[in-house]
Scaffold this motif. Structure first.
Motif, short mmCIF file in Angstrom:
data_model
loop_
_atom_site.label_atom_id
_atom_site.label_comp_id
_atom_site.label_asym_id
_atom_site.label_seq_id
_atom_site.Cartn_x
_atom_site.Cartn_y
_atom_site.Cartn_z
N THR A 1 0.81 -1.22 0.00
CA THR A 1 0.00 0.00 0.00
C THR A 1 0.84 1.27 0.00
O THR A 1 0.35 2.34 -0.34
CB THR A 1 -0.93 0.01 1.22
OG1 THR A 1 -0.14 -0.12 2.42
CG2 THR A 1 -1.94 -1.14 1.15
N GLY A 2 2.13 1.15 0.39
CA GLY A 2 3.00 2.33 0.36
C GLY A 2 3.55 2.64 -1.01
O GLY A 2 4.25 3.64 -1.18
N SER A 3 3.26 1.80 -1.99
CA SER A 3 3.77 2.00 -3.35
C SER A 3 2.66 2.60 -4.21
O SER A 3 1.73 1.90 -4.60
CB SER A 3 4.23 0.67 -3.94
OG SER A 3 5.29 0.12 -3.19
N THR A 4 2.76 3.90 -4.49
CA THR A 4 1.72 4.59 -5.24
C THR A 4 2.34 5.53 -6.27
O THR A 4 3.49 5.93 -6.16
CB THR A 4 0.81 5.41 -4.32
OG1 THR A 4 1.58 6.43 -3.66
CG2 THR A 4 0.15 4.53 -3.27
N GLY A 5 1.50 5.89 -7.25
CA GLY A 5 1.90 6.89 -8.23
C GLY A 5 2.95 6.42 -9.21
O GLY A 5 3.64 7.25 -9.82
N ASN A 6 3.07 5.12 -9.41
CA ASN A 6 4.09 4.59 -10.31
C ASN A 6 3.50 4.42 -11.70
O ASN A 6 2.64 3.57 -11.93
CB ASN A 6 4.62 3.27 -9.76
CG ASN A 6 5.26 3.45 -8.40
OD1 ASN A 6 6.28 4.12 -8.27
ND2 ASN A 6 4.65 2.89 -7.36
N ALA A 7 3.97 5.26 -12.62
CA ALA A 7 3.41 5.33 -13.97
C ALA A 7 4.21 4.45 -14.92
O ALA A 7 5.44 4.51 -14.94
CB ALA A 7 3.43 6.77 -14.46
N ILE A 8 3.51 3.65 -15.72
CA ILE A 8 4.13 2.71 -16.64
C ILE A 8 3.62 3.05 -18.04
O ILE A 8 2.47 2.77 -18.37
CB ILE A 8 3.79 1.26 -16.26
CG1 ILE A 8 4.21 0.99 -14.81
CG2 ILE A 8 4.47 0.28 -17.20
CD1 ILE A 8 3.68 -0.31 -14.24
N PHE A 9 4.46 3.71 -18.85
CA PHE A 9 4.01 4.24 -20.13
C PHE A 9 4.93 3.80 -21.27
O PHE A 9 6.17 3.90 -21.16
CB PHE A 9 3.99 5.78 -20.11
CG PHE A 9 2.93 6.38 -19.24
CD1 PHE A 9 1.61 5.96 -19.32
CD2 PHE A 9 3.25 7.38 -18.34
CE1 PHE A 9 0.63 6.53 -18.53
CE2 PHE A 9 2.28 7.95 -17.52
CZ PHE A 9 0.96 7.52 -17.63
N GLY A 10 4.33 3.34 -22.35
CA GLY A 10 5.05 3.19 -23.62
C GLY A 10 6.10 2.11 -23.66
O GLY A 10 6.97 2.13 -24.54
N ASN A 11 6.05 1.14 -22.74
CA ASN A 11 7.05 0.08 -22.74
C ASN A 11 6.64 -1.08 -23.64
O ASN A 11 5.45 -1.28 -23.92
CB ASN A 11 7.25 -0.44 -21.31
CG ASN A 11 7.68 0.65 -20.36
OD1 ASN A 11 8.83 1.07 -20.35
ND2 ASN A 11 6.73 1.15 -19.55
N SER A 12 7.61 -1.85 -24.07
CA SER A 12 7.36 -3.11 -24.75
C SER A 12 7.64 -4.23 -23.75
O SER A 12 8.79 -4.46 -23.37
CB SER A 12 8.27 -3.25 -25.98
OG SER A 12 8.11 -4.52 -26.58
N ILE A 13 6.58 -4.89 -23.28
CA ILE A 13 6.69 -5.88 -22.20
C ILE A 13 6.18 -7.22 -22.72
O ILE A 13 5.02 -7.32 -23.13
CB ILE A 13 5.88 -5.43 -20.97
CG1 ILE A 13 6.35 -4.03 -20.50
CG2 ILE A 13 6.01 -6.43 -19.83
CD1 ILE A 13 5.54 -3.46 -19.34
N TYR A 14 7.04 -8.23 -22.71
CA TYR A 14 6.63 -9.52 -23.26
C TYR A 14 7.58 -10.62 -22.79
O TYR A 14 8.70 -10.37 -22.33
CB TYR A 14 6.59 -9.49 -24.78
CG TYR A 14 7.92 -9.19 -25.44
CD1 TYR A 14 8.77 -10.22 -25.85
CD2 TYR A 14 8.34 -7.88 -25.63
CE1 TYR A 14 10.00 -9.95 -26.44
CE2 TYR A 14 9.56 -7.60 -26.22
CZ TYR A 14 10.38 -8.63 -26.62
OH TYR A 14 11.60 -8.36 -27.19
N SER A 15 7.12 -11.86 -22.88
CA SER A 15 7.93 -13.07 -22.61
C SER A 15 8.55 -13.06 -21.23
O SER A 15 9.67 -13.57 -21.03
CB SER A 15 9.03 -13.22 -23.68
OG SER A 15 8.47 -13.41 -24.96
#
Length: 342
Positions: free
Chosen positions: A208-222
């Motif tokens: 719950t202390g982990s907030t506001g982490n933005a994940i944008f435009g990545n290529s995530i696979y395998s």
């Protein structure tokens, strides 16, 4: 962690908390390790940050109370990657024939704000291996996910294997958790990276202390686990969006139409930014998000939108990720995948 079929030992890194200032990847603290001095020695055996430096030839050892500055001369065993001795080698400053031995090891009291890379002081011990350690091992650094991996040949006639063997090296390829990870990681921006081939999740956000982490435009696979994993209230417990269909658009073959819904956490109702990803049919079984097709904002929880088709053709898998536009940028996990239809 693997590279070209080679299995690496690896550990996760803790973020420094420093501003990214436009960098595509966060700033990470060094992996921790342990310096073990010979049996019967009065030297301490603390745990602290341990930097594999590929710049300088000398080593640096700092221990609380070590004054005046001097040169460290006894042999020491260096445990790497929080491995408890399963990945280690022995440094003997007097042995100039071993290619892993630093040319000299400077020895002094820790300097405030120096040589720690913003690491919490822990025991106050800090060790910089110097670049010669690379004579006996290879390394991999995942700047996006925050992982450090090492590989050392334990047999064979290569120069690298000979260096590692003569340093009494030990190597076991596995994941070694970092017990010093903080309970909360906030306001990171993980953007425009390729995140692939991890044995566990591509990106993990926990607590719950982990907030506001933005994940944008990545290529995530395998990745062996989820592409993005939110656990125990990570990123505010942002719900995973639902994608119900992805079809060739009536606007033409160059676009597709995605239909689904997204919910907010803590009473948030919108707007959201939705990222749309495509993955080839061969990713079936654990679809994540290989190619970003486009993004759109939706002011309501239900959405129907057009995005570029990119290289996606019927049979490709489509997934979405949702991030609140206002307040904390708590990116979600990937939605379940649906196949693109004509």
């Amino acid at each position: 962690m693997t590279s070209g079929g080679t299995h690496y030992a690896y550990t996760d890194l803790a973020p420094t908390g420093l501003p990214q200032n436009g960098q595509s990847a966060p700033d990470w603290q060094p992996a921790t390790g342990q310096v073990v001095t010979p049996p019967g020695s009065t030297e301490p055996q603390p745990t602290g940050p341990l930097v594999i430096d590929i710049g300088i030839a000398t080593g640096i050892l700092t221990l609380p109370g070590q004054s005046p500055a001097s040169t460290f001369t006894p042999p020491m065993t260096v445990d790497l990657l929080n491995s408890g001795g399963k990945v280690k080698y022995t440094v003997n400053p007097a042995d100039k024939h071993n290619q892993m031995t630093a040319t000299a090891v400077a020895y002094f009291d820790p300097l405030a704000g120096a040589y720690t890379q913003n690491m919490p002081q822990l025991s106050g011990q800090f060790f910089n291996t110097g670049r010669r350690v690379i004579a006996g091992m290879n390394y991999l650094y995942d700047a996006a996910g925050g992982y450090l991996g090492l590989y050392a040949p334990t047999s064979g006639d290569s120069d690298q294997a000979k260096a590692f063997q003569s340093a009494n090296g030990a190597f076991e390829a596995q994941y070694f958790p970092n017990a010093n990870l903080p309970t909360g990681v906030t306001n990171l921006s993980i953007q425009d990276n390729v995140i692939s081939g991890n044995q566990v999740n591509g990106i993990s956000i926990n607590g719950t202390g982990s907030t506001g982490n933005a994940i944008f435009g990545n290529s995530i696979y395998s990745n062996g686990g989820q592409g993005i994993s939110l656990t125990n209230g990570g990123n505010g417990g942002q719900p995973t969006p639902e994608l119900t269909s992805a079809t060739g658009s009536v606007l033409g073959a160059s676009t597709i139409q995605v239909v689904g819904s997204v919910a907010g956490a803590g009473g948030y109702t919108g707007p959201f930014q939705v990222q749309v990803f495509a993955s080839p049919s061969s990713d079936a079984g654990n679809v994540q998000g290989r190619q970003l097709l486009g993004t759109f904002n939706t002011a309501t929880t239900d959405f129907s939108a057009e995005v570029s088709a990119g290289s996606a053709v019927p049979g490709y898998w489509i997934t979405v990720v949702a991030t609140p536009v206002l307040g904390a940028a708590n990116s979600s996990q990937f939605s379940s995948a649906v196949q693109l239809t004509a």
